[in-house]
Design a protein around this motif. Sequence first.
Motif, PDB file in Angstrom:
ATOM      1  N   MET B   1       0.819  -1.206   0.000  1.00  0.00           N
ATOM      2  CA  MET B   1       0.000   0.000   0.000  1.00  0.00           C
ATOM      3  C   MET B   1       0.855   1.260   0.000  1.00  0.00           C
ATOM      4  N   SER B  69       5.208  -2.762  16.035  1.00  0.00           N
ATOM      5  CA  SER B  69       5.813  -3.074  14.746  1.00  0.00           C
ATOM      6  C   SER B  69       4.927  -2.566  13.605  1.00  0.00           C
ATOM      7  N   MET B  71       4.055  -3.901  10.922  1.00  0.00           N
ATOM      8  CA  MET B  71       3.068  -4.867  10.416  1.00  0.00           C
ATOM      9  C   MET B  71       1.807  -4.855  11.279  1.00  0.00           C
ATOM     10  N   ARG B  72       2.013  -4.853  12.622  1.00  0.00           N
ATOM     11  CA  ARG B  72       0.854  -4.846  13.527  1.00  0.00           C
ATOM     12  C   ARG B  72       0.023  -3.588  13.298  1.00  0.00           C
ATOM     13  N   GLU B  74      -0.146  -1.831  10.579  1.00  0.00           N
ATOM     14  CA  GLU B  74      -0.803  -1.938   9.282  1.00  0.00           C
ATOM     15  C   GLU B  74      -2.063  -2.806   9.402  1.00  0.00           C
ATOM     16  N   GLU B  75      -1.965  -3.864  10.199  1.00  0.00           N
ATOM     17  CA  GLU B  75      -3.126  -4.739  10.403  1.00  0.00           C
ATOM     18  C   GLU B  75      -4.288  -3.957  11.017  1.00  0.00           C
ATOM     19  N   SER B  78      -5.722  -1.351   8.584  1.00  0.00           N
ATOM     20  CA  SER B  78      -6.494  -1.906   7.471  1.00  0.00           C
ATOM     21  C   SER B  78      -7.794  -2.543   7.949  1.00  0.00           C
ATOM     22  N   PHE B  79      -7.863  -2.866   9.240  1.00  0.00           N
ATOM     23  CA  PHE B  79      -9.073  -3.517   9.754  1.00  0.00           C
ATOM     24  C   PHE B  79     -10.193  -2.506   9.940  1.00  0.00           C
ATOM     25  N   TYR B  80      -9.863  -1.325  10.423  1.00  0.00           N
ATOM     26  CA  TYR B  80     -10.899  -0.337  10.735  1.00  0.00           C
ATOM     27  C   TYR B  80     -11.224   0.515   9.521  1.00  0.00           C
ATOM     28  N   THR B  81     -12.512   0.560   9.176  1.00  0.00           N
ATOM     29  CA  THR B  81     -12.904   1.254   7.941  1.00  0.00           C
ATOM     30  C   THR B  81     -12.828   2.767   8.091  1.00  0.00           C
TER      31      THR B  81
END
Lengths: 724, 205
Positions: B1, B69, B71-72, B74-75, B78-81
């Motif tokens: 992204m 981190s 990655m965490r 980013e997770e 990306s989860f919350y709209t």
Amino acid sequence: MSKEPSSQKLPSSKLPSEGVSSKELPKELPPELPMVKITIDGEERECEAGLTVLQACEEAGIEIPRFCYHDRLSIAGNCRMCLVEVSPGPPKPQASCALPINEGMSITTNSPSLQNARKGVMEFLLINHPLDCPICDQGGECDLQDQALAYGFNRGRFSENKRAVGEKYMGPLIKTVMTRCIHCTRCIRFANEVAGVDDIGMLGRGEDVEITTLEKAIDSELSGNVIDLCPVGALTSKPYAFRARSWEVQKSESIDVMDAVGSNIRIDSKNGKVLRVLPRLHEDVNEEWLSDKARFSCDGLARQRLDRPYARNEKKQLVPISWQVALDLVAERIERAKTRIAAVAGEQCDLESMYALKKLLTARGSNKFDARQGGAQFDPSIRSGYLFNTRIANITRADALLIVGANPREDAPIVNARIRQAWLQGGLQQAYGIGTACDVTYPCRWLSEQPQHLLKIASSKDKERLLATLSAARHPMLILGYDALERKDGSDIWRLCGKIAEKANMVREDWNGFNILHRGASAVGACEIGFNQRVDGFMPLLISMAKGEVEVAIIMQADDFDLDSLAKCFTIYIGHHGDRAAQVADVILPSAAYTEKSGIWINMEGRVQMGCAAVPPPGEAQAEWRILRALAEKLDTIPPWNNLQELRTVLWKEHPELAEQDRPLRAVWQSLDDKSNKEFSLHVDPIVTKRENYYMSDPISRASETMSACTRARRELRRKKNAA
Amino acid sequence: MPDSKTAPKSFSFRAAFAERAKKEIAKYPPKRKQSAVLALLDLAQRQNTETNCVTDAAMENIAKILDISRMRLEEIASFYTMIHRKPIGKYHVQCCTTTPCMLRGGDSLVALAEKKLGIRANETTSDGLFTLSRVECIGACANAPAMQINDDFYEDLSEKHVENILDNLAAGKPVTAGSQIKRRGAEPVQHSETSLNKRSGYKVS
């Protein structure tokens, strides 16, 4: 992959497997857990409280299908395949992997309604799973395939469009086909928990969810294990892609030689070529993990190979010759050299070949041989002084750790994963290190690069009062690595560390916390059979070779020392790769790599393990012991063996302890200091990590294209990291 | 992204935002400061009035602040709209089309907005003013059909209201949030029958 049922709740103090004498068994047993009465499919059983329903069922020998659950990872509970019915409980099927057992619980694992529920779960999993099994590398060893057959519906009813997901970049080892992913999150949990890297994650939500990296290689030496963990064909081996089907390959069980862990491996070969290496389960050594170098360097076995004898002609060029000529030539030179011969053995040599080489030299009256080509200094006659005494399985019990001159993450990734496990389980709060600071995936305070700091620790003059911390710990550990031992003051550091271990009460009847972290698979074996003799065996040998005191040098698979020292010697190289030493050799006798011979290797904890040949050696190459036997015959010093079994019998007669397989050698603590008791003379230079590249550290991995790709990928990662 | 090439290379919270961020982090014990992650993501997004999203630079910065981190993070993002990682318009028009709104004409409002803005759902107008999305229940069912523009709800909508609101926003004129028929909260619409009216036949004790 074979899996033994094991309980997730009590992995911390698993006892070493049988064969260990009761005296050496850890004294503390895990606290007795109360037993719980449950009924599984109408049969009453007693199980330990704290088990999950799935684990209890496994203990009862009932297979529960699963995708996301894995013994060695945390519980996710998201695939819903492991449904069972429990009563008392909700009226609908429950995920057994995340449900603890209760007193009086009645569990049904195979009712018609459950079969239906599993069919339903399977059908939903398959809705977005492509029907590309014929072109999928997981075919034949795919959990989804197997379970679809056993528990699934016999046809699909889904006629809408399937979702498709773009491929992700996970480095040169892992091939991704993410449309096949069923989002079990095993790879994420492995990376987070075992490997200790945050590189894999799950982005998005709902139908848009994707397992991905941030478009960079996974920065771990254990990354290849996610391939085994992936229950579908989403993550497969890149180097092995489209090479063979799992049922076509010949599977041979052997021992890895890329480090001193002695990981149990399975070598898959086809048409005489090694195609891939997989881990074999050994609870006390590598569990079911394998380091990337052990797994992926096997393509190096087919490249740069020495497949026939060579000798230098008048123009000093290496030209192929016959075995007959080569052996005659070598025998004549050895004959002429009388006692002025010496030998160096490399890190991957098997026990038998080192033994045969030693016997060949001693028969000629020479005792100039050593297997520590890095020049490590320690007394090879004190077994407790060169073993990894704590043993690999017991690392998880450690609650204090001092690392001296090692980067366990690169020296032995499997050992490092165990240390990380000790930290994850809460026992090990903080590790301390002396040497180059490196990221070991758990908190480690790198106190100093100065060896003098060890003196401070020993006399409690350091700021941190580390000695007090170590003494206060119940299971303190000291790991001494080759970055310290290979220094000029290596033996002093070694003695000093022994002193610290004693002062910190690390060496007790029930616990020995003094550990040497060897790098080579041959290291302990060489000490055991007396191939290493003196404390500083290698450096004097090298100097006498450089001075021209040695006329003939036999270099067996050793490529990583100062080869210029061989300039004045007639150099005989016995090895399998046209690597560094072969370039300077006068005669090359081609030998077998570890996959091509049966051999014994003793790992760092003193575990004697035997590997089997998976493929024949290429061309005219022969196993080392055969070459040495033929050579000895030419020299008229015929050894008392005609085959490998006879060699082993002689070896075992001399060293009866080595006859026992898969059992760590017993080591009674012997003070490292009692002989000389002299002052420690430490140099001022810092203890630095000399190894620059984890991936290419021996002739096989240096010949491997995969390892070279890994090297590039890691360099790129480091470059980006430094830029940011 | 990855962001577009024009995305800023660095990010830091500006005055008021930094203050707020500090306050949010202070709500949690120091060891648990990661708990402030959603608040910080939201603040970063609000501060970025150019593209109204959390840029890569902002992600890096938040990861550093919270010691989490990448990655965490980013997770979570990306989860919350409500957290956007890609640029969106100044006004994020979210039309609800879940059952009650659908029954009261939510779909036709989407169609109208699409026509009016000249874009389809999940697209942004070329002037960067509007992003239109079709969303699941926003929780204003009693006042259906409803839509959310940025932080405000617009309820009891008719096609005319939607046209007005979009016109005014485009022209930079003020708009009134809430019920467009001047209803207070979710009170009964005046003069219509409810279970509380005597005429309805229900007895109220």
